[in-house]
Design a protein around this motif. Structure first.
Motif, PDB file in Angstrom:
ATOM      1  N   LYS A  28       0.878  -1.174   0.000  1.00  0.00           N
ATOM      2  CA  LYS A  28       0.000   0.000   0.000  1.00  0.00           C
ATOM      3  C   LYS A  28       0.910   1.217   0.000  1.00  0.00           C
ATOM      4  CE  LYS A  28      -3.346   2.498   2.788  1.00  0.00           C
ATOM      5  NZ  LYS A  28      -3.992   2.550   4.095  1.00  0.00           N
ATOM      6  N   SER A  29       0.875   1.983  -1.087  1.00  0.00           N
ATOM      7  CA  SER A  29       1.753   3.143  -1.226  1.00  0.00           C
ATOM      8  C   SER A  29       1.321   4.253  -0.270  1.00  0.00           C
ATOM      9  CB  SER A  29       1.718   3.650  -2.663  1.00  0.00           C
ATOM     10  OG  SER A  29       0.457   4.214  -2.930  1.00  0.00           O
ATOM     11  N   PRO A  30       2.199   5.229  -0.034  1.00  0.00           N
ATOM     12  CA  PRO A  30       1.825   6.359   0.826  1.00  0.00           C
ATOM     13  C   PRO A  30       0.585   7.110   0.326  1.00  0.00           C
ATOM     14  CG  PRO A  30       4.188   6.348   0.475  1.00  0.00           C
ATOM     15  CD  PRO A  30       3.610   5.284  -0.422  1.00  0.00           C
ATOM     16  N   GLU A  31       0.299   7.028  -0.986  1.00  0.00           N
ATOM     17  CA  GLU A  31      -0.889   7.673  -1.546  1.00  0.00           C
ATOM     18  C   GLU A  31      -2.149   6.848  -1.316  1.00  0.00           C
ATOM     19  OE1 GLU A  31       1.904   7.108  -3.792  1.00  0.00           O
ATOM     20  OE2 GLU A  31       2.682   8.986  -3.001  1.00  0.00           O
ATOM     21  N   GLY A  32      -1.988   5.574  -0.908  1.00  0.00           N
ATOM     22  CA  GLY A  32      -3.139   4.711  -0.633  1.00  0.00           C
ATOM     23  C   GLY A  32      -3.438   3.701  -1.723  1.00  0.00           C
ATOM     24  N   ASP A  33      -2.630   3.651  -2.779  1.00  0.00           N
ATOM     25  CA  ASP A  33      -2.837   2.682  -3.857  1.00  0.00           C
ATOM     26  C   ASP A  33      -2.298   1.324  -3.432  1.00  0.00           C
ATOM     27  OD1 ASP A  33      -3.763   4.791  -5.446  1.00  0.00           O
ATOM     28  OD2 ASP A  33      -1.734   5.235  -6.151  1.00  0.00           O
ATOM     29  N   LYS A  42       9.215  -1.460  -3.460  1.00  0.00           N
ATOM     30  CA  LYS A  42       8.370  -0.269  -3.542  1.00  0.00           C
ATOM     31  C   LYS A  42       8.167   0.326  -2.152  1.00  0.00           C
ATOM     32  CE  LYS A  42       5.542  -1.303  -7.591  1.00  0.00           C
ATOM     33  NZ  LYS A  42       4.185  -1.571  -8.056  1.00  0.00           N
ATOM     34  N   GLY A  44       6.197   1.863   0.935  1.00  0.00           N
ATOM     35  CA  GLY A  44       4.875   1.700   1.517  1.00  0.00           C
ATOM     36  C   GLY A  44       4.784   0.515   2.439  1.00  0.00           C
ATOM     37  N   SER A  71      -6.796  -1.145   4.338  1.00  0.00           N
ATOM     38  CA  SER A  71      -7.563  -0.588   3.224  1.00  0.00           C
ATOM     39  C   SER A  71      -8.256  -1.727   2.486  1.00  0.00           C
ATOM     40  CB  SER A  71      -6.678   0.199   2.264  1.00  0.00           C
ATOM     41  OG  SER A  71      -5.876  -0.664   1.519  1.00  0.00           O
TER      42      SER A  71
END
Length: 89
Positions: A28-33, A42, A44, A71
């Protein structure tokens, strides 16, 4: 000679500790993806799963990936995981 430490991670399906290189990382990336991270590098929050359909089914039914990544995991991510497991066999 110094013995190199092997990083261990827990599979979200079978809940067993295994070497990191044997597992697939979902991040889960810092942007929420949320996406599948094949490189393991990557940025996150990461969760891991074995390259096994049974582990994927257990993680899906118990919603462990959703809980660990905090999420909702889309069906596209699960489809990509299934494809990756198929390609690995």
């Amino acid at each position: 000679m110094k013995v190199k430490k092997i990083p261990m991670r827990m599979c979200n399906g079978c809940m067993e500790m295994k070497p990191k290189k044997e597992l697939i990382r979902i991040v889960k990336s810092p942007e929420g993806d949320v996406s599948v991270d094949l490189t393991g590098k990557k940025a996150g929050r990461g969760a891991y799963i074995c390259k096994d359909f049974e582990c994927l089914e257990k993680a899906y039914k118990s919603r462990r990936l959703n809980k660990n990544l905090q999420s909702e995991i889309s069906s596209d991510v699960y489809e990509k995981l299934k494809d990756e497991i198929n390609n690995d066999k």
